[in-house]
Design a protein around this motif. Structure first.
Motif, PDB file in Angstrom:
ATOM      1  N   LEU A  59       0.929  -1.125   0.021  1.00  0.00           N
ATOM      2  CA  LEU A  59       0.024  -0.004   0.014  1.00  0.00           C
ATOM      3  C   LEU A  59       0.892   1.484  -0.062  1.00  0.00           C
ATOM      4  O   LEU A  59       0.193   2.396  -0.148  1.00  0.00           O
ATOM      5  N   GLY A  60       2.128   1.129   0.133  1.00  0.00           N
ATOM      6  CA  GLY A  60       3.090   2.287   0.111  1.00  0.00           C
ATOM      7  C   GLY A  60       2.826   2.909  -1.449  1.00  0.00           C
ATOM      8  O   GLY A  60       2.987   3.878  -1.507  1.00  0.00           O
ATOM      9  N   ILE A  61       2.462   1.919  -2.600  1.00  0.00           N
ATOM     10  CA  ILE A  61       2.311   2.570  -3.883  1.00  0.00           C
ATOM     11  C   ILE A  61       0.940   2.195  -4.289  1.00  0.00           C
ATOM     12  O   ILE A  61       0.490   2.837  -5.480  1.00  0.00           O
ATOM     13  N   LEU A  62       0.446   0.989  -3.952  1.00  0.00           N
ATOM     14  CA  LEU A  62      -0.792   0.295  -4.710  1.00  0.00           C
ATOM     15  C   LEU A  62      -2.145   1.053  -4.457  1.00  0.00           C
ATOM     16  O   LEU A  62      -2.244   1.708  -3.088  1.00  0.00           O
TER      17      LEU A  62
ATOM     18  N   LEU B 140       8.803   4.469   9.448  1.00  0.00           N
ATOM     19  CA  LEU B 140       9.063   4.558   7.916  1.00  0.00           C
ATOM     20  C   LEU B 140       8.346   5.955   7.570  1.00  0.00           C
ATOM     21  O   LEU B 140       8.989   6.632   6.773  1.00  0.00           O
ATOM     22  N   GLY B 141       7.134   6.239   8.002  1.00  0.00           N
ATOM     23  CA  GLY B 141       6.594   7.200   7.797  1.00  0.00           C
ATOM     24  C   GLY B 141       6.129   7.359   6.275  1.00  0.00           C
ATOM     25  O   GLY B 141       6.340   6.174   5.568  1.00  0.00           O
ATOM     26  N   LYS B 142       5.398   8.327   5.916  1.00  0.00           N
ATOM     27  CA  LYS B 142       4.747   8.353   4.533  1.00  0.00           C
ATOM     28  C   LYS B 142       5.829   8.160   3.440  1.00  0.00           C
ATOM     29  O   LYS B 142       5.585   7.083   2.522  1.00  0.00           O
ATOM     30  N   GLU B 143       6.753   8.944   3.457  1.00  0.00           N
ATOM     31  CA  GLU B 143       7.777   8.586   2.350  1.00  0.00           C
ATOM     32  C   GLU B 143       8.623   7.442   2.382  1.00  0.00           C
ATOM     33  O   GLU B 143       8.947   6.778   1.277  1.00  0.00           O
ATOM     34  N   GLY B 144       8.874   6.850   3.516  1.00  0.00           N
ATOM     35  CA  GLY B 144       9.796   5.670   3.831  1.00  0.00           C
ATOM     36  C   GLY B 144       8.841   4.488   3.192  1.00  0.00           C
ATOM     37  O   GLY B 144       9.481   3.787   2.625  1.00  0.00           O
ATOM     38  N   LEU B 145       7.594   4.604   3.519  1.00  0.00           N
ATOM     39  CA  LEU B 145       6.840   3.525   3.119  1.00  0.00           C
ATOM     40  C   LEU B 145       6.574   3.391   1.480  1.00  0.00           C
ATOM     41  O   LEU B 145       6.678   2.303   0.985  1.00  0.00           O
ATOM     42  N   ARG B 146       6.567   4.337   1.026  1.00  0.00           N
ATOM     43  CA  ARG B 146       6.343   4.660  -0.247  1.00  0.00           C
ATOM     44  C   ARG B 146       7.778   4.139  -0.941  1.00  0.00           C
ATOM     45  O   ARG B 146       7.764   3.209  -2.085  1.00  0.00           O
ATOM     46  N   GLU B 147       8.890   4.511  -0.645  1.00  0.00           N
ATOM     47  CA  GLU B 147      10.225   4.262  -0.872  1.00  0.00           C
ATOM     48  C   GLU B 147      10.485   2.817  -0.815  1.00  0.00           C
ATOM     49  O   GLU B 147      10.876   1.949  -1.844  1.00  0.00           O
TER      50      GLU B 147
END
Ligand SMILES: Cc1ncc(COP(=O)(O)O)c(C=O)c1O
Ligand SMILES: Cc1ncc(COP(=O)(O)O)c(C=O)c1O
Lengths: 445, 489, 489, 445
Positions: A241-244, A341-348
């Motif tokens: 879900l970081g990107i999906l 991780l936070g918002k950005e970390g999870l996405r990365e």
């Protein structure tokens, strides 16, 4: 060696206060015929001896194997800060926060967990944890049945096969009709599902990415389900879900999933974490603890367990679920993980998983006789067709130091030559390249 | 305290993802991607550490406070078992490793842990076989109810209900109901025993099983338990043992010897594994020999060559109830605890748990009503604050006053059948000094209830928050944080 | 809180020693055996856990509070380095393993850690060689002083004293004295610089070395540092760099480039290793090439085959200053920290440390006297509460009031040359939000000093104890617990 | 990756408040010529990468070796509770308790540590820790010199050879005369020591058990020392004090030692713990922090650092020592360790060590060509004479999975064929037997 502080003198004093001649007398209700017939437990062993014993045991088996098995349970890196904080004994050795005034730490953390799960899934409300992803899915199905008053449940075969088996096991004594829809080219078959969505359908159960790692957008199915009054249930992999696309973005009503990937070690199967987040309207049918914000006498913000009237300790046989102990410590870890991780970390992180598995695909694709299935996009796991039986290949790959993936034959008849390969951020480029090389040696020899 | 989201600052980072070390080979089509960002908290590692460190300090816990929460067995949880569960060979082992090749003995150490645990639990309970799959007590109950159903289905019976005493824990009726049974409730008599006449009258072909806690939730061991079991068996019903209170009878009695057919244990209670905030638990289920074919698959077996394997071929099995083998790390800690205590230590657990509860009862019985006629109990004692309530000091007020004094309150208002119930379970790991200090405060409150009831009613005064408005919470249902932006929307 | 000895009960046990698994072969003669028992505390494991858990909660710490203790660099200490130091291959490695065979490359991984640390520290400081042996900053100073002595002995010089500014940390003169030198103190001028005239006048053949902190303990970087070094060198004296403040200049300046010959670092400060309660530290010492032959043995070398070895054959070495290679686990954590931050991260450390200190200075300079003429500082700022003291609110009172507000006080009364000194070192890991909250309280106190001085003087009111009587402590010298028996005796 | 929370916006705001155009401007005192000439530090690596890197490094070398090396530093079992409690971050991330009101946890713990060290050694007063056993011994010698105003120090060669070397290194620039007394048959030579104890003697330094593991009763030497006005210094092994005669019982004036055995991992040499306990009269000459009890304004008991006037931050060049940072966390571990074992536990542990090493002696004694030195009783370590060079034997034993002990040649000229073998409670009977068998194979082949 039983962690008992009492000295003989103290026991004597206490018995006197009780007015009992001996401890044995306190057990007199257990009359001799009721006493135990055997109790062959070995003598206690010291901590040092047990430390040694279990260390040896833990090394019995495979060690130093590079792991490409996923199948719903993933080897992600756990930030050290998660272990350090989750071990704080005021979290670790408390229990369910029935008394909110001396449990604000836990209650606030659960409220933050609920918020984070909503942030991740896009859903309105979350509970404070369920046992695991499988039981969460079962609870979701039961919820849908209660909500709709119907009893046909459509299950996509892209849903983890163990979860499906659990679902059928739990409901064997109930009158529920499950219809399984086979996966076509790794994806869920719209035609079949559409056909089944009628006014008898309580729910359709989907998974994203599905068991084959395939990524989908179920908006169309959800739309059809809603049109016929059925509930859409989606089991999701939180890291993805970081990107999906989120379940909320697809319109899903009940999102569930396995939270293991959020900072929980694989630990041979548990403890893991079931999460569930639903539409606001469904909150009263949601199982599990829910924490709500309120104020104290002085108007200061505080947190309490709320909507307890849904639960077994109040509603008993009419409760929405029988769950009592949940997976709070695991939920706490997941919260800490998500905050670390936070918002950005999870996405990365999600992207890293995606890119690494795509790289692995290109490496494996070059092996003669090995075919990477590419009909649909995948997240961090994908299917590979081998020239031989995948279990045999697994065996030979272990000898080379790799757990090469999950042989699909056990879960799907006819897929004996297929392997499900997961690639997380923990796998380095070198490992992936070496893995491909080893696989080439194995399948080509 | 501020929420972590309120501390969040756009762009802050605690953890850094490693750099990409492979070429970018593909892009995920936009239709599969999320368009709303996750709005997770963005904090520095220090923010994170300070937040959760200070948050933790707002809790009472066994490691910092006496925690006599009845029915929950909040005993001391040893530290060495954590070290064992943290061993890399266990902690990093993928559960499917044991399933990737049907014939090969992978993950032998972990399978041995499961096997040894099952063996130990069989001996402790007098059962013939165990499954470690259930993930908590209630989950064990559901598993048990599924086994009951499978058994009757197999026998061609079509029973309708499960018999449960009114003193039972809420999970019992809930589990029975979820498995598809109706629940028939039997009242408790003044001695704290299930009413035998009422019970008899409900036995018959429609009774699938009798679910009991023993000693039961009023802290009393029913001396007629064998009769109850015999009656059930005669009627064709199974006897289910809710093992939440097994910690009272370790080394003294075993459910198997008492006539029970199915048992669940709460490893996280009786066998001292941490379950902070409410879990994780582990609720293994044991059965007598004739029911073993119904246990969940896979089962762990020991082969003639002394290796361990997973076995699936039990055609009457109810199927899996968990994705793998249960909460492995919890099970592992419980096994280490059992091996550490050994036969003698386990027996002592119950002896001292019972001693401690009786000591509390003896010291408090002149100040609080004793719930049932006896002045003795097993591992927990149930008092009633009914007298105090007459002066406006209810069980809830007593609980809150205890918080001010640094003690976690006992369980209150359970069992439901006792008015103003105070259910005190000191556990065996608490010292006489601690009990004396607790008793002193309890007596102080009892006296205060007569002289200055308002003092209790206003408590707690020294906790991070004062008494909280639970009605407001349920009415307004604020169950997640919204940014001021979202709130306005 | 009660002492653990007051909780002790004869016969209680927390830890159980394993059973003897060998036959008893001998008895120690009675004359070698103790006759008085140890009178150690006897407690259960829960007693132990609850005692130390609750004891810990009486402390302020970086993980729970802002801790701007000047000169001590109480920055956030990362958690992942603990995990690395806990790796079994390091944690259980006997230091002598590397010395049991003169020719064989045992303990290669650990030696590599030492070697890499030395290399990194050389590059960070501009030194030619390092020893990791010294066990803390002051120990590094002593090691440095011994190197100074060895150097002069080797040269045939017989210098008598070490030159040290009056602003210096107490360890500097103490270390010089212990190594056999007299100490000559140079005053600080109003800009916070060492008085150059006074300094010049003391240079000469009797001066063994000049010991400086740079930026110094008033938080100021002396722009004349190169001149000072040149003068020293011309006079035949060595330049010693107290690295306690290196965290201000990482990536900006290096002692080696500034003209220093010997450097000690406080790894536990600059490189973020935990030293709860006052230690352990690590105080590696680096030297320029011409001094490297004097470094302690053994030294870690990298051989042509890329293996690592311990080398002893340095005839002019001062000898070992620690039993082995220094506080290895501390060194390891520091190396992991350095590798995590990298070039950019290290530079940012100093940039933000300096930014934070200047921010505090800027926000507070209208409320407190600034110790030295500039309105700028490096990584810490020194204020004076001299104004407030006129109203009876001394630096000590300010400190105590801060405690009530949840902030650890700055260092007070140091440097000694500043009246009512308040030395604030925020460190780079603290956020603007935290600094703002701290500054707000500092301003509140400054105002209060004018209006309600008694409020500060009575602080703290909310800490576990109120202001403690230090005179009584020194007068009565109660430095260990005595049982009532012993007390009577 | 530098744990810095600042966002760009915040930096901007802060610079504005300061009135500086840039961060760089804050460094303007470091003029260009003073700027660094090089800074070749590699780019930062993520936690995950470093975790992997150091794991690999930690496995470089010998693993799974059964250890019989001691030589003053012992592999004892560390109760899990010690790690769990010492890691409490309110202990772990605090500093020296200069502000007692917010450091009562630490101060009380140090007071308890001092009490425990006194209980162990029988001495009157203890400080709150020194760096290690070697520097503690050096501080003791300096104390004795200050106390007596004399400068001859007699050093028994049974004292750890590294400690002796350290002693001489530290004092090279001072005018102190050290006289070493060789050990005879593993024990200290009374004749030689007596002869040197005269009115020039500041101190005699002894160790029990000595470096060869030999146990002694130094009462006679102490008596003679006192008779001539010298100070008796004894370095002791704390675990052995579970059964051995205490320094106090021998009349020793300054007891020091290495506290590593009290719950500190070997960690390739540190951090360890120096302890020191002395006669009451000498407290003002004792180096290091000292915690004392007192009362607060309301008369409530509390703890503070006391006698600070001895220390460098007040007394500067006239301080009793230059120590500032000490080994507080290690002292805390030692306290927890001692409380975990308790009076009985420590005694039992000491006995276990003794019995196991005696058992090892009997096993090794049967090996042809191997002679266990038995002229004096030992505690848990003893000397073995081998038919070959001990370093060579060590090398061959490592290949068989054993670190067979410390080859004495490095420390004592002429003892190249001698091995110092330590046996703690961690060595099982099986390991000892296997060790003897392996040694037999090595020396007899
Ligand atoms: C008597 C009894 N039965 C069942 C349960 C349910 O167990 P769990 O919370 O592990 O699901 C409990 C837990 O409190 C209990 O006390
Ligand atoms: C400027 C300065 N120099 C030296 C030291 C001494 O270092 P350590 O405490 O590591 O011995 C300190 C410690 O506070 C310091 O601030």
């Amino acid at each position: 060696m039983s962690f008992i502080p009492h000295t003989t003198q103290e026991i004597k004093e206490m018995l006197e206060a009780i007015g009992a001649p001996s401890i044995e007398e306190l057990f007199k209700d257990i009359a001799p015929p009721l006493r135990l017939k055997s109790f062959h437990i070995p003598e206690g062993k010291s901590e040092l001896e047990l430390d040694r014993y279990f260390k040896t045991l833990s090394q019995k088996g495979e060690s130093g194997i590079v792991n490409f098995i996923g199948a719903g349970f993933y080897e992600h890196y756990i930030p050290a800060v998660v272990d350090a904080l989750a071990g704080r004994s005021e979290f670790y050795t408390a229990y369910t926060p029935y008394q909110p005034e001396c449990a604000q730490g836990w209650l606030q953390a659960m409220y933050e967990y609920q918020t984070s799960i909503c942030a991740l899934t896009g859903m309105d409300v979350s509970n404070a944890s369920l046992y695991d992803g499988g039981t969460a899915l079962y609870e979701a199905a039961m919820m849908a049945i209660r909500l709709t008053g119907r009893n046909k449940v459509i299950v996509d075969c892209g849903v983890n096969y163990t979860y499906r088996t659990m679902l059928y096991a739990y409901t064997k004594n109930l009158k529920i009709e499950f219809v399984e829809i086979p996966v076509v080219h790794g994806s869920s078959c719209r035609k079949d599902i559409y056909a089944l969505l009628d006014d008898r359908a309580a729910a359709v159960i989907l998974q994203n990415p599905n068991f084959f790692g395939v990524v989908d957008d179920y908006s169309d199915i959800v739309h059809k389900a809603h049109a016929c009054g059925a509930v859409a249930i989606g089991s999701v992999y939180p890291i993805s879900l970081g990107i999906l696309k989120t379940p909320a973005e697809m319109g899903i009503d009940i999102a569930t999933g396995e939270g293991q990937s959020l900072g929980l070690p694989l630990s041979f199967g548990g403890p893991y974490l079931g999460f569930m987040a639903v539409r606001k309207e469904y909150i009263r049918q949601m199982p599990g603890r829910i924490v709500g914000a309120t104020v104290d006498k002085d108007g200061k913000t505080g947190y309490v367990l709320t909507l307890q009237a849904r639960e077994q300790h109040i509603r008993r046989e009419k409760a929405t679920s029988n769950i009592c102990s949940n997976e709070a410590l695991c939920a706490l870890r997941a919260l800490m993980y998500l905050c670390a991780l936070g918002k950005e970390g999870l996405r990365e992180l999600a992207l890293l998983n995606f890119y690494k598995s795509e790289f692995a695909k290109t490496c494996l694709d070059t092996i003669p006789g090995v075919v990477v299935k590419r009909s649909s996009p995948t997240f961090n796991e994908f299917t590979v067709m081998l020239p031989h039986d995948a279990e045999k290949v697994f065996e030979r790959m272990v000898k080379k130091g790799f757990a090469c993936g999950f042989p699909l034959g056990r879960a799907y008849k006819g897929m004996e030559n297929y392997l499900l390969v997961a690639v997380t951020e923990k796998r380095t480029k070198d490992e992936i390249v070496a893995f491909a090389k080893a696989l080439e040696e194995v399948v080509c020899s | 305290m501020q929420l972590i989201f309120e501390k969040s600052k756009k762009g802050r980072r605690a953890f850094f993802v490693p750099a990409l070390d492979v070429p970018i080979k593909a892009k995920l089509p936009a239709k599969y991607c999320r368009t709303h960002d996750t709005s997770l908290a963005e904090v520095s590692e220090l923010d994170l550490v300070r937040h959760f460190t200070n948050l933790s300090r707002l809790n009472f816990s066994v490691d910092s406070n006496f925690y006599p929460l009845g029915s929950c067995t909040m005993k001391y949880n040893p530290k060495f078992t954590e070290q064992i569960a943290g061993l890399e060979g266990f902690r990093e082992l993928h559960p499917l490793f044991a399933q990737c090749n049907a014939t090969l003995p992978y993950a032998q150490g972990a399978l041995e842990v499961l096997f040894c645990t099952e063996q130990a639990l069989c001996e402790i309970t007098g059962m013939a076989a165990f499954t470690t799959q259930p993930l908590a007590g209630a989950h064990g109950e559901l598993t048990g109810a599924m086994i009951i159903a499978a058994y009757h289905r197999h026998k061609g019976n079509k029973p309708k209900y499960v018999i449960i005493p009114d003193s039972s824990h809420g999970t019992n009726p809930a589990s029975a109901a979820i498995a598809g049974y109706e629940v028939v409730v039997i009242p408790t008599n003044k001695d704290g025993y299930m009413d035998v006449e009422a019970y008899r009258s409900k036995l018959g072909p429609d009774a699938a099983a009798v679910m009991l806690t023993c000693p039961d939730t009023v802290g009393i061991f029913n001396p007629h338990i064998r009769e109850i079991a015999d009656l059930a068996h005669k009627a064709g019903a199974l006897m289910y043992y809710d093992g939440a209170n097994l910690n009272a009878v370790l080394g003294k009695a075993r459910p198997g010897d008492l006539g029970f057919d199915i048992v669940h244990l709460n490893l996280h209670k009786t066998f001292a594994t941490p379950h902070g905030g409410g879990g994780p638990g582990a609720g293994p289920v044991g059965v007598v020999a004739r029911l073993s074919e119904f246990l969940p698959v896979p089962r762990v077996i020991k082969k003639t060559d002394n290796t361990f394997a997973l076995e699936y071929t039990f055609p009457h099995s109810i199927g899996p109830v968990a994705p793998f083998y249960g909460n492995f790390a919890v099970i592992l800690k419980a096994l280490a605890y059992i091996m550490h205590l050994g036969k003698e230590g386990l027996t002592e657990v119950s002896e001292i748990a019972v001693l401690n509860a009786n000591y509390c009862l003896a010291r408090l019985k002149d100040f609080y009503q004793v719930a049932f006629s006896k002045n003795r109990c097993m591992h927990e004692c149930v008092l009633s604050a009914a007298e105090q309530a007459k002066n406006g000091v209810r069980a809830l007020d007593i609980a809150k006053y205890l918080i001010d004094k640094g003690f976690h309150p006992p369980t209150i208002y359970f069992p439901l059948i006792v008015k103003e119930a105070l259910m005190i379970e000191p556990t065996e790991t608490e010292s006489k000094q601690t009990l004396d200090a607790f008793v002193a405060v309890m007596i102080e409150i009892a006296k205060m209830a007569r002289t200055h009831p308002e003092l209790a009613v206003n408590a707690p005064l020294h906790s991070p928050v004062k008494r909280l408005d639970e009605t407001k919470a349920a009415r307004e249902l604020n169950v997640k944080w919204k940014s001021s932006l979202e709130k306005d929307a």
